[in-house]
Design a protein around this motif. Structure first.
Motif, short mmCIF file in Angstrom:
data_model
loop_
_atom_site.label_atom_id
_atom_site.label_comp_id
_atom_site.label_asym_id
_atom_site.label_seq_id
_atom_site.Cartn_x
_atom_site.Cartn_y
_atom_site.Cartn_z
N VAL A 162 4.97 -2.92 9.42
CA VAL A 162 5.37 -4.44 9.27
C VAL A 162 3.91 -4.61 10.00
O VAL A 162 3.31 -5.82 9.50
CB VAL A 162 6.35 -4.78 11.22
CG1 VAL A 162 6.25 -5.64 11.09
CG2 VAL A 162 7.47 -4.17 10.59
N GLU A 163 2.59 -4.45 10.22
CA GLU A 163 1.57 -4.91 11.31
C GLU A 163 0.98 -4.79 10.03
O GLU A 163 -0.12 -5.95 10.09
CB GLU A 163 0.86 -3.85 12.22
CG GLU A 163 1.83 -3.77 13.38
CD GLU A 163 1.50 -2.98 13.92
OE1 GLU A 163 0.09 -1.87 13.47
OE2 GLU A 163 1.80 -2.43 15.48
N GLY A 193 0.59 -1.18 0.07
CA GLY A 193 -0.17 0.09 0.41
C GLY A 193 0.85 0.98 0.03
O GLY A 193 1.95 1.04 -0.04
N THR A 194 0.09 2.19 0.07
CA THR A 194 1.44 3.27 -0.43
C THR A 194 0.77 4.25 1.31
O THR A 194 -0.73 4.87 1.72
CB THR A 194 0.55 4.51 -1.43
OG1 THR A 194 0.79 3.67 -2.13
CG2 THR A 194 0.73 5.40 -1.06
N SER A 195 1.82 5.03 2.08
CA SER A 195 1.22 6.09 3.10
C SER A 195 1.62 7.44 3.16
O SER A 195 2.65 7.41 2.17
CB SER A 195 2.69 5.40 4.17
OG SER A 195 2.12 4.01 4.87
N LEU A 250 5.79 -6.08 0.76
CA LEU A 250 5.71 -7.36 1.56
C LEU A 250 6.26 -8.28 0.99
O LEU A 250 6.06 -8.51 -0.39
CB LEU A 250 4.53 -8.89 1.54
CG LEU A 250 4.29 -9.82 2.11
CD1 LEU A 250 5.75 -9.96 3.50
CD2 LEU A 250 2.72 -10.02 2.51
N GLY A 251 7.39 -8.92 1.40
CA GLY A 251 8.80 -10.09 0.51
C GLY A 251 8.27 -10.79 1.41
O GLY A 251 8.83 -10.95 2.63
N ARG A 267 -1.32 -8.57 6.34
CA ARG A 267 -2.04 -9.85 4.50
C ARG A 267 -0.99 -11.18 4.67
O ARG A 267 -1.43 -11.44 4.11
CB ARG A 267 -1.02 -8.34 4.02
CG ARG A 267 -0.67 -9.08 2.30
CD ARG A 267 -2.10 -9.09 1.49
NE ARG A 267 -2.21 -7.41 1.27
CZ ARG A 267 -1.88 -7.28 0.55
NH1 ARG A 267 -1.33 -7.10 -0.39
NH2 ARG A 267 -1.75 -4.95 0.74
N LEU A 268 -0.60 -11.38 4.67
CA LEU A 268 0.38 -12.54 4.68
C LEU A 268 -0.71 -13.68 5.37
O LEU A 268 -1.05 -14.81 4.83
CB LEU A 268 1.41 -12.63 5.38
CG LEU A 268 2.31 -14.56 6.07
CD1 LEU A 268 2.16 -15.02 4.60
CD2 LEU A 268 3.94 -14.07 6.46
#
Length: 237
Positions: free
Chosen positions: A141-142, A88-90, A107-108, A147-148
């Protein structure tokens, strides 16, 4: 606080744009397995000495994905990334105290057992023990963890957390760490097999030094992202 802002000849504001990488990996084995995120202590202001995610500016000739891969390459062997997707974008005006900066995060995922070489200021940190971080990186990170965990319910993204071949016990250990709650091995095997995610290699493990029965070896059918249960989130518990 209002800041002066660089503008083009038409008066349109020009903003700095950065790419941010939240790389997750399940590290450790069995009950010691933990979902971890790659962090690096910043060496310059702002937030010098504070952990952050790999990040940096998007150059004019780059796509966002090219940019995040470039910044990740400074911290980890990107050839070891099993999966990469945009989060996403912040755009909070105050997220960067130095200047107005828009951040696009990714996310990687790195497979369990991989040990990419890291620079001396980088480390893997358990996601349930992430300290205060630079900018809004702790929020990123959260978001990555949510998402994962969501995608584990309706896609085969577990392939990116696992080596090419594994036992059900090893798969369960990784899923428990990634999901943050217990999972019965028989249920895990049944659900993933029913969804067409798992297949047996036809091989068995060798008996360990302490004996014990050999275990069947499995692999994911696809090692690219596939939606396997599109309505999983709509089903009652």
């Amino acid at each position: 606080m209002t800041r002066s802002q660089i503008r083009d000849s038409a008066g349109v504001a020009l903003y700095r744009h950065e790419a941010i990488g939240a790389v997750l990996q399940v590290r450790g084995e069995g009950v010691d397995a933990r979902l971890c995120v790659l962090t690096a202590v910043r060496r310059s202001a702002p937030f010098a000495g504070v952990p952050a995610l790999p990040s940096g500016p998007v150059e004019p000739g780059e796509t966002l994905e090219e940019s995040v891969l470039r910044h990740l390459a400074a911290k980890v062997d990107v050839a070891g990334l099993a999966h990469l997707e945009q989060l996403g974008t912040s755009s909070d005006p105050s997220r960067d105290p130095a200047q107005r900066t828009i951040g696009t995060s990714y996310l990687g995922l790195v497979s369990a057992g991989e040990e990419p070489e890291l620079p001396d200021n980088a480390a893997w940190v358990p996601v349930d023990g992430v300290p205060e971080m630079a900018f809004d990186h702790r929020v990123v990170v959260e978001h990555a963890v949510r998402r994962l965990r969501a995608k584990l319910s309706y896609t085969n993204v577990g392939f990116a957390l696992m080596p090419a071949e594994f036992t059900i016990a090893e798969l369960r250990s990784v899923y428990v760490a990634a999901l943050g709650h217990d999972v019965a091995p028989t249920n895990l095997q049944r659900v993933l097999t029913r969804r067409g995610q798992l297949e047996s290699t036809g091989e068995m493990t060798s008996p360990g030094a302490k004996g014990g029965r050999p275990a069947r070896v499995f692999r994911f059918v696809d090692r690219e992202l596939v939606v396997t249960d599109p309505f999983a989130v709509l089903r009652p518990e």
